[in-house]
Design an enzyme around this catalytic site. Structure first.
Site, PDB file in Angstrom:
ATOM      1  N   HIS A  27       0.846  -1.189   0.000  1.00 19.00           N
ATOM      2  CA  HIS A  27       0.000   0.000   0.000  1.00 19.00           C
ATOM      3  C   HIS A  27       0.879   1.236   0.000  1.00 19.00           C
ATOM      4  CE1 HIS A  27      -0.223   1.238   4.566  1.00 19.00           C
ATOM      5  NE2 HIS A  27       0.974   0.820   4.248  1.00 19.00           N
ATOM      6  N   CYS A  37       5.611   6.830   4.241  1.00 23.91           N
ATOM      7  CA  CYS A  37       4.508   5.921   3.905  1.00 23.91           C
ATOM      8  C   CYS A  37       3.769   6.347   2.647  1.00 23.91           C
ATOM      9  CB  CYS A  37       3.558   5.795   5.084  1.00 23.91           C
ATOM     10  SG  CYS A  37       4.377   5.102   6.522  1.00 23.91           S
ATOM     11  N   HIS A  41       5.014   0.460  -0.420  1.00 24.29           N
ATOM     12  CA  HIS A  41       5.743  -0.479   0.435  1.00 24.29           C
ATOM     13  C   HIS A  41       4.771  -1.573   0.880  1.00 24.29           C
ATOM     14  CE1 HIS A  41       3.864   2.348   3.231  1.00 24.29           C
ATOM     15  NE2 HIS A  41       3.900   1.383   4.133  1.00 24.29           N
ATOM     16  N   HIS A  43       3.561  -4.862   3.792  1.00 22.93           N
ATOM     17  CA  HIS A  43       3.537  -5.379   5.159  1.00 22.93           C
ATOM     18  C   HIS A  43       3.014  -6.809   5.129  1.00 22.93           C
ATOM     19  CE1 HIS A  43       3.917  -1.329   6.829  1.00 22.93           C
ATOM     20  NE2 HIS A  43       2.949  -0.939   6.015  1.00 22.93           N
ATOM     21  N   HIS A  78      -1.371 -10.682  -1.230  1.00 26.74           N
ATOM     22  CA  HIS A  78      -0.569 -10.399  -2.429  1.00 26.74           C
ATOM     23  C   HIS A  78      -1.282  -9.429  -3.367  1.00 26.74           C
ATOM     24  CE1 HIS A  78       1.810 -13.623  -0.762  1.00 26.74           C
ATOM     25  NE2 HIS A  78       2.800 -13.178  -1.509  1.00 26.74           N
ATOM     26  N   GLU A 130      -0.129  -3.685  11.580  1.00 28.67           N
ATOM     27  CA  GLU A 130       0.561  -3.418  10.318  1.00 28.67           C
ATOM     28  C   GLU A 130       2.068  -3.651  10.440  1.00 28.67           C
ATOM     29  OE1 GLU A 130       0.981   0.658   8.120  1.00 28.67           O
ATOM     30  OE2 GLU A 130      -0.979  -0.193   7.608  1.00 28.67           O
TER      31      GLU A 130
HETATM   32  N1  LIG Z   1      -2.344   6.482  12.344  1.00 30.69           N
HETATM   33  C1  LIG Z   1      -1.574   5.940  11.360  1.00 30.69           C
HETATM   34  N2  LIG Z   1      -0.309   6.353  11.229  1.00 30.69           N
HETATM   35  C2  LIG Z   1       0.471   5.783  10.276  1.00 30.69           C
HETATM   36  C3  LIG Z   1      -0.026   4.782   9.439  1.00 30.69           C
HETATM   37  C4  LIG Z   1      -1.388   4.381   9.598  1.00 30.69           C
HETATM   38  O1  LIG Z   1      -1.901   3.517   8.875  1.00 30.69           O
HETATM   39  N3  LIG Z   1      -2.121   4.983  10.567  1.00 30.69           N
HETATM   40  N4  LIG Z   1       0.772   4.184   8.523  1.00 30.69           N
HETATM   41  C5  LIG Z   1       2.038   4.485   8.406  1.00 30.69           C
HETATM   42  C6  LIG Z   1       2.898   3.719   7.449  1.00 30.69           C
HETATM   43  O2  LIG Z   1       2.100   3.140   6.433  1.00 30.69           O
HETATM   44  C7  LIG Z   1       3.787   2.603   8.044  1.00 30.69           C
HETATM   45  O3  LIG Z   1       3.491   1.374   7.412  1.00 30.69           O
HETATM   46  C8  LIG Z   1       3.702   2.316   9.483  1.00 30.69           C
HETATM   47  O4  LIG Z   1       4.413   3.305  10.147  1.00 30.69           O
HETATM   48  P1  LIG Z   1       5.288   3.176  11.461  1.00 30.69           P
HETATM   49  O5  LIG Z   1       4.606   2.445  12.552  1.00 30.69           O
HETATM   50  O6  LIG Z   1       5.739   4.555  11.745  1.00 30.69           O
HETATM   51  O7  LIG Z   1       6.479   2.235  10.953  1.00 30.69           O
HETATM   52  P2  LIG Z   1       7.978   2.121  11.465  1.00 30.69           P
HETATM   53  O8  LIG Z   1       8.443   0.763  11.079  1.00 30.69           O
HETATM   54  O9  LIG Z   1       8.774   3.261  10.950  1.00 30.69           O
HETATM   55  O10 LIG Z   1       7.819   2.230  13.032  1.00 30.69           O
HETATM   56  P3  LIG Z   1       8.919   2.387  14.186  1.00 30.69           P
HETATM   57  O11 LIG Z   1       8.592   1.315  15.161  1.00 30.69           O
HETATM   58  O12 LIG Z   1       8.685   3.754  14.773  1.00 30.69           O
HETATM   59  O13 LIG Z   1      10.285   2.235  13.597  1.00 30.69           O
HETATM   60  C9  LIG Z   1       2.632   5.593   9.194  1.00 30.69           C
HETATM   61  N5  LIG Z   1       1.750   6.171  10.138  1.00 30.69           N
HETATM   62 ZN   LIG Z   2       2.458   0.875   5.539  1.00 32.53          ZN
END
Ligand SMILES: Nc1nc2c(c(=O)[nH]1)N=C([C@H](O)[C@H](O)COP(=O)(O)OP(=O)(O)OP(=O)(O)O)CN2
Ligand SMILES: [Zn+2]
Length: 146
Positions: A27, A37, A41, A43, A78, A130
């Protein structure tokens, strides 16, 4: 085997089932504030679906676990979520494929199926993880939870 802790929901139904599943999906979140994001990318999503009710069907099921997997896993696994234009829309924030919207969408897909069954159970909660550090719970307001 999937084993994961998730919050339980209080309700007065006599039966409650939970179905865990995983699906691999890509997504992107088409919003300026989404930062990295915004890029395409993927998941391995983990979902837990909670269904409850007072009546069983002719098989002795609230709902067949296999049907829940078909409805969700078989649709999303997928795939590029943004491409599923019946569910998601890059022009509408309430239909961007965020964790929140994916959780709500799963609940809506499941409830639409349940509404067509004789025993009409309710989807009370959907948990979507996620990443190892990010998850969302969706609980519909009309879900008859306490
Ligand atoms: N409220 C939301 N915030 C974010 C979403 C979401 O769906 N709802 N999605 C993203 C990104 O798509 C990303 O996949 C997930 O982000 P994040 O948790 O920040 O991922 P990290 O691996 O970088 O997390 P850390 O544990 O902080 O390294 C972003 N925000
Ligand atoms: Zn994501």
């Amino acid at each position: 085997m999937i084993q994961q802790m998730y919050p339980a929901i209080a309700h007065r139904f006599v039966y409650e089932l939970n179905k865990d599943m995983q699906f691999a999906a890509a997504h992107y979140v088409p919003a300026e504030q989404a930062g990295k994001c915004r890029q395409l990318h993927g998941h391995t999503y983990f979902a837990n679906i909670t269904v409850a009710g007072d009546e069983l069907d002719a098989s002795g099921f609230l709902v067949n676990f296999a049907i829940l997997k078909q409805l969700i896993h078989d649709r999303f696994d997928h795939s590029l979520l943004n491409d599923d234009s019946d569910l998601f829309d890059d022009e509408r924030p309430d239909r961007f494929p965020t964790t929140e919207v994916v959780a709500r969408t799963i609940c809506e897909l499941v409830q639409a199926h349940l509404d067509g069954t004789a025993n009409r159970p309710r989807c009370l909660q959907v948990y979507v993880r996620e990443t190892p550090t990010s998850y969302c719970l969706y609980r519909p307001k009309d879900g008859e939870s306490l």
